[in-house]
Design an enzyme around this catalytic site. Sequence first.
Site, PDB file in Angstrom:
ATOM      1  N   ARG A   1      -6.087  -0.959  12.321  1.00 37.06           N
ATOM      2  CA  ARG A   1      -6.297  -2.606  12.463  1.00 37.06           C
ATOM      3  C   ARG A   1      -5.463  -2.958  13.727  1.00 37.06           C
ATOM      4  O   ARG A   1      -4.771  -4.141  13.771  1.00 37.06           O
ATOM      5  CB  ARG A   1      -5.804  -3.324  11.223  1.00 37.06           C
ATOM      6  CG  ARG A   1      -6.657  -3.411  10.179  1.00 37.06           C
ATOM      7  CD  ARG A   1      -7.988  -3.764  10.414  1.00 37.06           C
ATOM      8  NE  ARG A   1      -8.869  -3.611   9.074  1.00 37.06           N
ATOM      9  CZ  ARG A   1      -9.427  -2.585   8.479  1.00 37.06           C
ATOM     10  NH1 ARG A   1      -9.304  -1.436   8.890  1.00 37.06           N
ATOM     11  NH2 ARG A   1      -9.738  -2.732   7.289  1.00 37.06           N
TER      12      ARG A   1
ATOM     13  N   GLU B   1      -2.614  -8.803   8.402  1.00 35.01           N
ATOM     14  CA  GLU B   1      -3.804  -8.461   9.262  1.00 35.01           C
ATOM     15  C   GLU B   1      -4.213  -9.352  10.121  1.00 35.01           C
ATOM     16  O   GLU B   1      -4.773  -9.127  11.369  1.00 35.01           O
ATOM     17  CB  GLU B   1      -4.765  -8.003   8.351  1.00 35.01           C
ATOM     18  CG  GLU B   1      -5.771  -7.203   9.206  1.00 35.01           C
ATOM     19  CD  GLU B   1      -7.139  -6.861   8.379  1.00 35.01           C
ATOM     20  OE1 GLU B   1      -6.959  -6.071   7.348  1.00 35.01           O
ATOM     21  OE2 GLU B   1      -8.162  -7.031   8.838  1.00 35.01           O
TER      22      GLU B   1
ATOM     23  N   SER C   1      -9.698  -9.321   4.525  1.00 33.90           N
ATOM     24  CA  SER C   1      -8.044  -8.811   3.807  1.00 33.90           C
ATOM     25  C   SER C   1      -7.205  -9.631   4.747  1.00 33.90           C
ATOM     26  O   SER C   1      -7.214  -9.597   6.149  1.00 33.90           O
ATOM     27  CB  SER C   1      -7.932  -7.381   4.159  1.00 33.90           C
ATOM     28  OG  SER C   1      -8.795  -6.453   3.480  1.00 33.90           O
TER      29      SER C   1
HETATM   30  N1  EPU Z   1      -7.115  -3.356  -6.259  1.00 32.10           N
HETATM   31  C1  EPU Z   1      -6.575  -3.916  -7.238  1.00 32.10           C
HETATM   32  N2  EPU Z   1      -6.841  -5.341  -7.815  1.00 32.10           N
HETATM   33  C2  EPU Z   1      -8.156  -5.880  -7.394  1.00 32.10           C
HETATM   34  C3  EPU Z   1      -8.860  -5.300  -6.066  1.00 32.10           C
HETATM   35  C4  EPU Z   1      -8.313  -4.020  -5.841  1.00 32.10           C
HETATM   36  O1  EPU Z   1      -5.572  -3.575  -7.664  1.00 32.10           O
HETATM   37  O2  EPU Z   1      -8.524  -6.790  -7.783  1.00 32.10           O
HETATM   38  C5  EPU Z   1      -6.629  -2.043  -5.826  1.00 32.10           C
HETATM   39  C6  EPU Z   1      -7.431  -0.841  -6.382  1.00 32.10           C
HETATM   40  O3  EPU Z   1      -6.575  -0.045  -6.659  1.00 32.10           O
HETATM   41  C7  EPU Z   1      -8.227  -0.592  -5.373  1.00 32.10           C
HETATM   42  C8  EPU Z   1      -7.604  -0.839  -4.129  1.00 32.10           C
HETATM   43  O4  EPU Z   1      -7.011  -2.026  -4.411  1.00 32.10           O
HETATM   44  O5  EPU Z   1      -8.734   0.767  -5.537  1.00 32.10           O
HETATM   45  C9  EPU Z   1      -8.483  -0.797  -2.865  1.00 32.10           C
HETATM   46  O6  EPU Z   1      -9.397  -1.866  -2.944  1.00 32.10           O
HETATM   47  P1  EPU Z   1     -10.768  -2.027  -2.217  1.00 32.10           P
HETATM   48  O7  EPU Z   1     -11.479  -0.731  -2.158  1.00 32.10           O
HETATM   49  O8  EPU Z   1     -11.338  -3.393  -2.324  1.00 32.10           O
HETATM   50  O9  EPU Z   1      -9.900  -2.075  -0.558  1.00 32.10           O
HETATM   51  P2  EPU Z   1      -8.882  -2.651   0.027  1.00 32.10           P
HETATM   52  O10 EPU Z   1      -7.825  -1.460   0.296  1.00 32.10           O
HETATM   53  O11 EPU Z   1      -8.275  -3.693  -0.609  1.00 32.10           O
HETATM   54  C10 EPU Z   1      -9.586  -2.258   2.434  1.00 32.10           C
HETATM   55  C11 EPU Z   1      -9.878  -2.796   3.962  1.00 32.10           C
HETATM   56  C12 EPU Z   1     -11.091  -3.598   3.705  1.00 32.10           C
HETATM   57  C13 EPU Z   1     -12.210  -2.820   3.578  1.00 32.10           C
HETATM   58  C14 EPU Z   1     -12.248  -1.865   2.272  1.00 32.10           C
HETATM   59  C15 EPU Z   1     -13.257  -1.033   2.131  1.00 32.10           C
HETATM   60  C16 EPU Z   1      -7.449  -3.218   4.794  1.00 32.10           C
HETATM   61  C17 EPU Z   1      -6.298  -4.205   4.954  1.00 32.10           C
HETATM   62  N3  EPU Z   1      -8.803  -3.772   3.905  1.00 32.10           N
HETATM   63  O12 EPU Z   1      -9.224  -3.301   1.518  1.00 32.10           O
HETATM   64  O13 EPU Z   1     -11.172  -4.377   5.044  1.00 32.10           O
HETATM   65  O14 EPU Z   1     -13.498  -3.524   3.423  1.00 32.10           O
HETATM   66  O15 EPU Z   1     -10.799  -1.333   2.321  1.00 32.10           O
HETATM   67  O16 EPU Z   1     -12.839   0.101   2.877  1.00 32.10           O
HETATM   68  O17 EPU Z   1      -7.395  -2.099   5.016  1.00 32.10           O
HETATM   69  C18 EPU Z   1     -10.732  -6.273   6.012  1.00 32.10           C
HETATM   70  O18 EPU Z   1      -9.937  -5.765   7.022  1.00 32.10           O
HETATM   71  O19 EPU Z   1     -10.869  -7.423   6.693  1.00 32.10           O
HETATM   72  C19 EPU Z   1     -11.134  -5.861   5.070  1.00 32.10           C
HETATM   73  C20 EPU Z   1     -12.062  -6.317   4.401  1.00 32.10           C
END
Ligand code: EPU
Length: 337
Positions: A164, A332, A236
Site C-alpha cells: 500500500r 492506510e 481498510s
Molecule cells: N478477521 C477477524 N474478524 C473479522 C474479519 C476478519 O478476526 O471480523 C481476521 C481473520 O483472521 C481474517 C483476517 O482478519 O482471516 C483477514 O480478513 P480479510 O480476509 O477480510 O482481509 P483483511 O486482511 O482484513 C486485506 C486488505 C483488503 C483486501 C482483503 C482481501 C489490507 C489493509 N486490507 O484485508 O483491502 O480487500 O485483504 O485481500 O491489506 C483495502 O485496502 O481498503 C482493502 C479492503
Amino acid sequence: MKITENFSLKAFNTFGIETSARWFASFSSADELRKITSSSVYHSSPSLLIGRGSNLLFLGNYPGLVLHSTHQKVRVVEHDNSTVLLEAGAGMLWDDLVAYAVKNNWWGIENLSLIPGEVGAAAVQNIGAYGVEFCDVIDSVYVLNLSTGQEMKLSVSDCGYGYRTSIFKTSARGEFAVLSVRLRLSRAAEPCFSYPHLEEEVLKRGKADLATIRETVIAIRTAKLPDPVVLGNAGSFFMNPVVPVEKWSQLNKEYPEMPNYKVSDHQVKIPAAWLIEQCGWKGRNLGNAGVYEYQPLVLVNRGGATGREIADLAAHIQQSVDERFGIQLIPEVNYIG
Ligand code: EPU
C-alpha cells in the site's frame, strides 16, 4: 481551464464527509494540467491531487487547490499472442478498467474487482486484494513533474512499490501527477488463488473463468465491505501490521489462536481486523463514527460524522491495540489537514 472557488468535496471522499476545497480544478491532459500549474492560484496555495477520495480522510476544509484528472480513456498500446499492453487514463474508475479487461478475456486484475477509486490513485496506493497487487501487473506510470511541467515515464522499479505504498506517498510526495498507467495483461488463463477462500468460493460456482472470478470477488467484497454510497467508508482503515518473528513468537505464546501470515523468514503479518475485534471494537460507535460490524478494519460514517470524529475513533483503536498487544497500527487512509 477553469478553477472553481469553494467547491464541495462531499462527492470526492467516500467517507461522505461534508468538506470543501478553497479551489478546485480538473484536467484531462498534460497540457491542461500545465495551464493550471502556471496559474497564480496554484502558486499561491497548497495543492492536493485526488481521485475519488476512497482513501482520504479530510479533517477540515481544504485551504488550497484540489486537482482531479478526468482522463478516462483506455486503449490497447500493443499486443501479441500472449499479452496485451493497455493504457488507461488516471481518471478512469478502477473497476471500469477491471470490467473492460474481464470482458475482453485479459487476465491479471480480476482479483482487484470492485476496489473503489480511480486508476491514478491505484498507482499511488498500490491497491491490492486476494493475493494480487497493482504493481504485479503494471508496466509503467506516466506522470507530470509538477514543478518542471515535464512529462515522464516511470518504470515499476522507479515507483518504489511496497505494501500500500509507493514513492508518490513517500519520497516524491507532491512531486508528480499521474496522467496514465500502462498495464501488461495476459491472454492465457492465469488465475491467482493464493488467497484460499477465493479458490473455494470460485470452485463452488463451477468454473474458474474470468467472469466467475470477478463475480466471486464482487460477492465476497460485497458481503464484507459496506457500499460507500450507503455507508461512508474508505475500505481498510489500517494496514495489516508486520512484526518481527521474535515479537510474533512472544504473542503466539499468549494468543495461540492469533491468525498470522508469514511474510519472510524474519517477519509475520497479523490481521489488524483480528486485533481490533479482540479489543472489543467490532460494531462499536464513538459519536457518528463507527467500526463496521462485519469487518472491523473498516471505519464508517454512521451519518454526519466529521473527519475529526473518525480520526478520534481511529486513535482510540490504535491506543487499545498498542496497550493490549504492543503493536502500533498504521492508517492506510491518508489524513488531509
Ligand atoms: N478477521 C477477524 N474478524 C473479522 C474479519 C476478519 O478476526 O471480523 C481476521 C481473520 O483472521 C481474517 C483476517 O482478519 O482471516 C483477514 O480478513 P480479510 O480476509 O477480510 O482481509 P483483511 O486482511 O482484513 C486485506 C486488505 C483488503 C483486501 C482483503 C482481501 C489490507 C489493509 N486490507 O484485508 O483491502 O480487500 O485483504 O485481500 O491489506 C483495502 O485496502 O481498503 C482493502 C479492503
